[in-house]
Design a protein around this motif. Structure first.
Motif, PDB file in Angstrom:
ATOM      1  N   SER A 200       0.841  -1.206   0.000  1.00  0.00           N
ATOM      2  CA  SER A 200       0.000   0.000   0.000  1.00  0.00           C
ATOM      3  C   SER A 200       0.873   1.252   0.000  1.00  0.00           C
ATOM      4  CB  SER A 200      -0.909   0.013   1.236  1.00  0.00           C
ATOM      5  OG  SER A 200      -1.655  -1.155   1.312  1.00  0.00           O
ATOM      6  N   LEU A 201       1.993   1.169   0.696  1.00  0.00           N
ATOM      7  CA  LEU A 201       2.893   2.328   0.754  1.00  0.00           C
ATOM      8  C   LEU A 201       3.384   2.710  -0.644  1.00  0.00           C
ATOM      9  CD1 LEU A 201       5.320   1.966   3.802  1.00  0.00           C
ATOM     10  CD2 LEU A 201       3.560   3.692   3.416  1.00  0.00           C
ATOM     11  N   GLN A 202       3.659   1.707  -1.450  1.00  0.00           N
ATOM     12  CA  GLN A 202       4.128   2.000  -2.813  1.00  0.00           C
ATOM     13  C   GLN A 202       3.044   2.715  -3.611  1.00  0.00           C
ATOM     14  OE1 GLN A 202       5.634  -1.699  -4.399  1.00  0.00           O
ATOM     15  NE2 GLN A 202       7.669  -1.318  -3.553  1.00  0.00           N
ATOM     16  N   ASP A 203       1.817   2.318  -3.386  1.00  0.00           N
ATOM     17  CA  ASP A 203       0.709   2.977  -4.074  1.00  0.00           C
ATOM     18  C   ASP A 203       0.547   4.421  -3.580  1.00  0.00           C
ATOM     19  OD1 ASP A 203      -1.009   2.291  -6.144  1.00  0.00           O
ATOM     20  OD2 ASP A 203      -2.735   2.339  -4.778  1.00  0.00           O
ATOM     21  N   ILE A 204       0.679   4.590  -2.277  1.00  0.00           N
ATOM     22  CA  ILE A 204       0.588   5.951  -1.711  1.00  0.00           C
ATOM     23  C   ILE A 204       1.737   6.814  -2.250  1.00  0.00           C
ATOM     24  CG2 ILE A 204       0.728   7.289   0.429  1.00  0.00           C
ATOM     25  CD1 ILE A 204      -0.547   4.832   1.848  1.00  0.00           C
ATOM     26  N   ALA A 205       2.914   6.209  -2.318  1.00  0.00           N
ATOM     27  CA  ALA A 205       4.079   6.954  -2.836  1.00  0.00           C
ATOM     28  C   ALA A 205       3.839   7.399  -4.271  1.00  0.00           C
ATOM     29  CB  ALA A 205       5.331   6.086  -2.747  1.00  0.00           C
ATOM     30  N   LYS A 206       3.182   6.557  -5.044  1.00  0.00           N
ATOM     31  CA  LYS A 206       2.900   6.911  -6.446  1.00  0.00           C
ATOM     32  C   LYS A 206       2.032   8.164  -6.513  1.00  0.00           C
ATOM     33  CE  LYS A 206      -0.193   4.584  -8.810  1.00  0.00           C
ATOM     34  NZ  LYS A 206      -0.812   3.426  -9.490  1.00  0.00           N
ATOM     35  N   TRP A 207       0.973   8.197  -5.721  1.00  0.00           N
ATOM     36  CA  TRP A 207       0.055   9.348  -5.778  1.00  0.00           C
ATOM     37  C   TRP A 207       0.652  10.577  -5.102  1.00  0.00           C
ATOM     38  CZ3 TRP A 207      -3.200   9.312  -9.446  1.00  0.00           C
ATOM     39  CH2 TRP A 207      -3.675   8.093  -9.926  1.00  0.00           C
ATOM     40  N   TYR A 208       1.458  10.332  -4.069  1.00  0.00           N
ATOM     41  CA  TYR A 208       2.186  11.436  -3.423  1.00  0.00           C
ATOM     42  C   TYR A 208       3.111  12.103  -4.450  1.00  0.00           C
ATOM     43  CZ  TYR A 208       5.605  13.517  -0.138  1.00  0.00           C
ATOM     44  OH  TYR A 208       6.449  14.366   0.537  1.00  0.00           O
ATOM     45  N   SER A 209       3.828  11.273  -5.190  1.00  0.00           N
ATOM     46  CA  SER A 209       4.775  11.784  -6.180  1.00  0.00           C
ATOM     47  C   SER A 209       4.035  12.495  -7.316  1.00  0.00           C
ATOM     48  CB  SER A 209       5.599  10.615  -6.725  1.00  0.00           C
ATOM     49  OG  SER A 209       6.663  11.079  -7.511  1.00  0.00           O
ATOM     50  N   ARG A 210       2.944  11.893  -7.756  1.00  0.00           N
ATOM     51  CA  ARG A 210       2.201  12.500  -8.873  1.00  0.00           C
ATOM     52  C   ARG A 210       1.623  13.863  -8.500  1.00  0.00           C
ATOM     53  NH1 ARG A 210      -0.928   7.450 -11.917  1.00  0.00           N
ATOM     54  NH2 ARG A 210       1.000   6.455 -12.616  1.00  0.00           N
ATOM     55  N   GLN A 211       1.107  13.982  -7.271  1.00  0.00           N
ATOM     56  CA  GLN A 211       0.546  15.285  -6.883  1.00  0.00           C
ATOM     57  C   GLN A 211       1.646  16.344  -6.833  1.00  0.00           C
ATOM     58  OE1 GLN A 211       0.675  17.225  -3.906  1.00  0.00           O
ATOM     59  NE2 GLN A 211       2.065  15.889  -2.767  1.00  0.00           N
ATOM     60  N   ILE A 212       2.847  15.938  -6.440  1.00  0.00           N
ATOM     61  CA  ILE A 212       3.952  16.909  -6.431  1.00  0.00           C
ATOM     62  C   ILE A 212       4.270  17.356  -7.853  1.00  0.00           C
ATOM     63  CG2 ILE A 212       6.440  17.146  -6.023  1.00  0.00           C
ATOM     64  CD1 ILE A 212       6.080  15.424  -3.523  1.00  0.00           C
ATOM     65  N   VAL A 213       4.346  16.390  -8.772  1.00  0.00           N
ATOM     66  CA  VAL A 213       4.650  16.727 -10.163  1.00  0.00           C
ATOM     67  C   VAL A 213       3.587  17.678 -10.725  1.00  0.00           C
ATOM     68  CG1 VAL A 213       4.904  15.797 -12.509  1.00  0.00           C
ATOM     69  CG2 VAL A 213       5.879  14.550 -10.561  1.00  0.00           C
ATOM     70  N   VAL A 214       2.330  17.367 -10.464  1.00  0.00           N
ATOM     71  CA  VAL A 214       1.242  18.181 -11.015  1.00  0.00           C
ATOM     72  C   VAL A 214       1.224  19.572 -10.372  1.00  0.00           C
ATOM     73  CG1 VAL A 214      -1.277  18.385 -11.167  1.00  0.00           C
ATOM     74  CG2 VAL A 214      -0.167  16.200 -11.667  1.00  0.00           C
ATOM     75  N   VAL A 215       1.322  19.614  -9.048  1.00  0.00           N
ATOM     76  CA  VAL A 215       1.254  20.913  -8.351  1.00  0.00           C
ATOM     77  C   VAL A 215       2.444  21.798  -8.739  1.00  0.00           C
ATOM     78  CG1 VAL A 215       1.407  22.015  -6.076  1.00  0.00           C
ATOM     79  CG2 VAL A 215      -0.125  20.079  -6.420  1.00  0.00           C
ATOM     80  N   GLU A 216       3.635  21.225  -8.788  1.00  0.00           N
ATOM     81  CA  GLU A 216       4.808  22.024  -9.172  1.00  0.00           C
ATOM     82  C   GLU A 216       4.682  22.515 -10.615  1.00  0.00           C
ATOM     83  OE1 GLU A 216       8.444  19.929  -8.455  1.00  0.00           O
ATOM     84  OE2 GLU A 216       8.507  20.498  -6.347  1.00  0.00           O
ATOM     85  N   THR A 217       4.149  21.659 -11.477  1.00  0.00           N
ATOM     86  CA  THR A 217       4.010  22.053 -12.881  1.00  0.00           C
ATOM     87  C   THR A 217       3.014  23.209 -13.025  1.00  0.00           C
ATOM     88  OG1 THR A 217       4.499  19.803 -13.596  1.00  0.00           O
ATOM     89  CG2 THR A 217       3.403  21.224 -15.191  1.00  0.00           C
ATOM     90  N   ILE A 218       1.859  23.054 -12.406  1.00  0.00           N
ATOM     91  CA  ILE A 218       0.832  24.108 -12.514  1.00  0.00           C
ATOM     92  C   ILE A 218       1.334  25.409 -11.886  1.00  0.00           C
ATOM     93  CG2 ILE A 218      -1.468  24.798 -11.712  1.00  0.00           C
ATOM     94  CD1 ILE A 218      -2.275  21.821 -11.979  1.00  0.00           C
ATOM     95  N   SER A 219       1.948  25.294 -10.708  1.00  0.00           N
ATOM     96  CA  SER A 219       2.434  26.512 -10.038  1.00  0.00           C
ATOM     97  C   SER A 219       3.587  27.135 -10.823  1.00  0.00           C
ATOM     98  CB  SER A 219       2.944  26.197  -8.630  1.00  0.00           C
ATOM     99  OG  SER A 219       2.129  25.289  -7.997  1.00  0.00           O
ATOM    100  N   GLY A 220       4.457  26.297 -11.337  1.00  0.00           N
ATOM    101  CA  GLY A 220       5.602  26.820 -12.083  1.00  0.00           C
ATOM    102  C   GLY A 220       5.170  27.562 -13.320  1.00  0.00           C
ATOM    103  N   ILE A 221       4.122  27.076 -13.949  1.00  0.00           N
ATOM    104  CA  ILE A 221       3.658  27.711 -15.185  1.00  0.00           C
ATOM    105  C   ILE A 221       2.741  28.901 -14.901  1.00  0.00           C
ATOM    106  CG2 ILE A 221       2.180  27.329 -17.225  1.00  0.00           C
ATOM    107  CD1 ILE A 221       3.341  24.477 -17.332  1.00  0.00           C
TER     108      ILE A 221
END
Lengths: 289, 161
Positions: A200-221
């Motif tokens: 389950s931790l690996q699954d949580i890590a996946k979504w944790y990582s994805r939200q960072i990628v998305v949030v940084e991308t939107i904020s950066g742009i």
């Protein structure tokens, strides 16, 4: 001054020297950035002297422990002087010393990799710019420009984080799982390890990582394009969130950016009369058109 | 939504400000570099070399420092007590991830403390990947009799750039 500036100068008393307040907020934030990992740097100070590494890639002076000591203390001292002094030439000079010292830290063998010094360098660049404009007669325009630069800088730093994560290993969560979820001693990851099975931790890590990628991308742009106060609020919440959800040492990287984000709160509100000066002229007659 | 009055400050000409526009131009330059990185392998290659301290020129490496790179690329490292290939394969799988600048495990405080406090030779392997490009580098940290280490880049690197 243009119409809107004239109206604002008349309608919004600028008793507070906002540019000076902005400058001091950022200097204080840079000091927090530099001193947050105080114990860490203290231990590093002796270790770098005990275990030097001779690498032909770096010039000798950028391997020297004395260089990194001088650069670190130089940046602390210069930023501290910039924070307290009211003497404009001294403020200008100290801002140059600070960015010079920070530049050395950004390329020294012992400190080049620490994003603390990169974010502080960007804040120093902003500080040099503002320190040389304390005699500006149009403080409102100056504050708008200061706030614009602040959110532009925060945007590019977030975009830098995002662009490097546009790779499968971050989208799958593999990298952050290894860095944070396996053994990082921090409240969030301790809680997750205690609560969930490794699968389950690996699954949580996946979504944790994805939200960072998305949030940084939107904020950066997009962060730079927001109105000053909204950008300030979003910036403070986002940067604080990164610290609260990642690790406490990241506060040294984020503190100066949080200070920089706050500049947006100091931008004077544009009242309706400022946006429609001609209409206001007809009712009050006290505007310069 | 962006307030047009906010963005228009760039164009206001009541007070010319060269420094203001210079910083904007500088940020735009870096933004272009970052946005092109996924599509132009040459830019990613520069960053991979930057992370491994393998940029051909120190000056070229140094001028890239303002480019923000928090938690960039999939950077892995492993540390061995013996030269690569000397021990059994089981040790070869001991990879960990580093957030950025994986050479930090050699040069930064924590790495020196964890791996170089014993004053014996160590071998570091770094592997960084970004969208199909990979750079692998090996370093021998040779303990010096007078204390400290000498960093030797091992030429035999697997390089898929």
């Amino acid at each position: 001054m243009n119409d809107a500036d004239t109206v604002n100068a008349a309608s919004i008393p600028l008793a507070l020297n906002r540019p000076l307040a902005a400058y001091r907020i950022v200097q204080a934030a840079i000091l927090v950035t530099l001193l947050w990992k105080w114990e860490f740097f203290l231990r590093a100070n002796s270790l770098y002297a005990e275990i030097p590494i001779e690498d032909p890639f770096f010039p000798d002076w950028l391997e020297s422990v004395w260089t990194v000591r001088l650069a670190f203390w130089g940046s602390v001292l210069a930023t501290g002087i910039g924070l307290v002094t009211s003497f404009v030439p001294l403020r200008k000079t100290s801002s140059w010393f600070a960015i010079g010292s920070m530049s050395v830290l950004c390329i020294h063998q012992a400190s080049y990799n620490d994003m603390t010094f990169i974010t502080a360098w960007w804040c120093c660049l902003w500080s040099v710019w503002l320190a040389h404009r304390s005699d500006s007669k149009n403080r409102e325009l100056l504050m708008r420009r200061a706030a614009f630069l602040s959110r532009l800088i925060i945007s590019v730093i977030l975009l830098g984080g995002a662009a490097g994560k546009w790779t499968p290993e971050y989208w799958s969560g593999e990298v952050l799982y290894d860095i944070y979820f396996i053994d990082r001693d921090f409240w969030l990851f301790n809680y997750l390890r205690d609560t969930y099975e490794p699968e389950s931790l690996q699954d949580i890590a996946k979504w944790y990582s994805r939200q960072i990628v998305v949030v940084e991308t939107i904020s950066g742009i997009g962060l730079w394009a927001l109105p000053a106060r909204w950008a300030a609020l979003a910036g403070v919440l986002l940067l604080t969130g990164i610290v609260v959800l990642s690790n406490k040492y990241l506060f040294s990287v984020m503190a100066c950016l949080i200070g920089l984000a706050c500049i947006g709160f100091l931008v004077p509100r544009r009242s309706r009369i400022a946006k429609h000066p001609r209409q206001q002229t007809s009712t009050t007659g006290n505007l310069t058109v | 939504m962006a307030d047009s009055s906010e963005v228009s400050i760039i164009h206001e000409s009541t007070e010319r400000d060269f420094g203001f526009h210079a910083i904007i131009a500088f940020v735009l330059l870096i933004t272009t570099w970052l946005l092109l990185m996924p599509w132009f392998p040459g830019i990613a290659r520069q960053t991979l070399q930057r992370f491994h301290l393998r940029t051909p020129s120190f000056a070229v490496w140094a001028v890239q420092f303002p480019v923000p790179s928090m938690y960039n690329f999939a950077n892995q490292y492993k540390v061995e007590e013996f030269p690569p290939g000397f021990v059994m394969m089981v040790f070869d799988e001991n990879w960990r991830y580093a957030n950025h600048f994986p050479a930090r495990v050699i040069t930064f405080f924590a790495g020196r403390h964890d791996y170089l406090s014993t004053q014996t030779d160590r071998w570091f392997t770094l592997k960084s990947s970004y969208r199909g490009q990979t750079l692998e580098s090996r370093f021998h940290l040779e303990a010096q009799t007078e204390g400290g280490y000498r960093l030797i880049r091992i030429d035999d690197v697997e390089d898929s750039l």
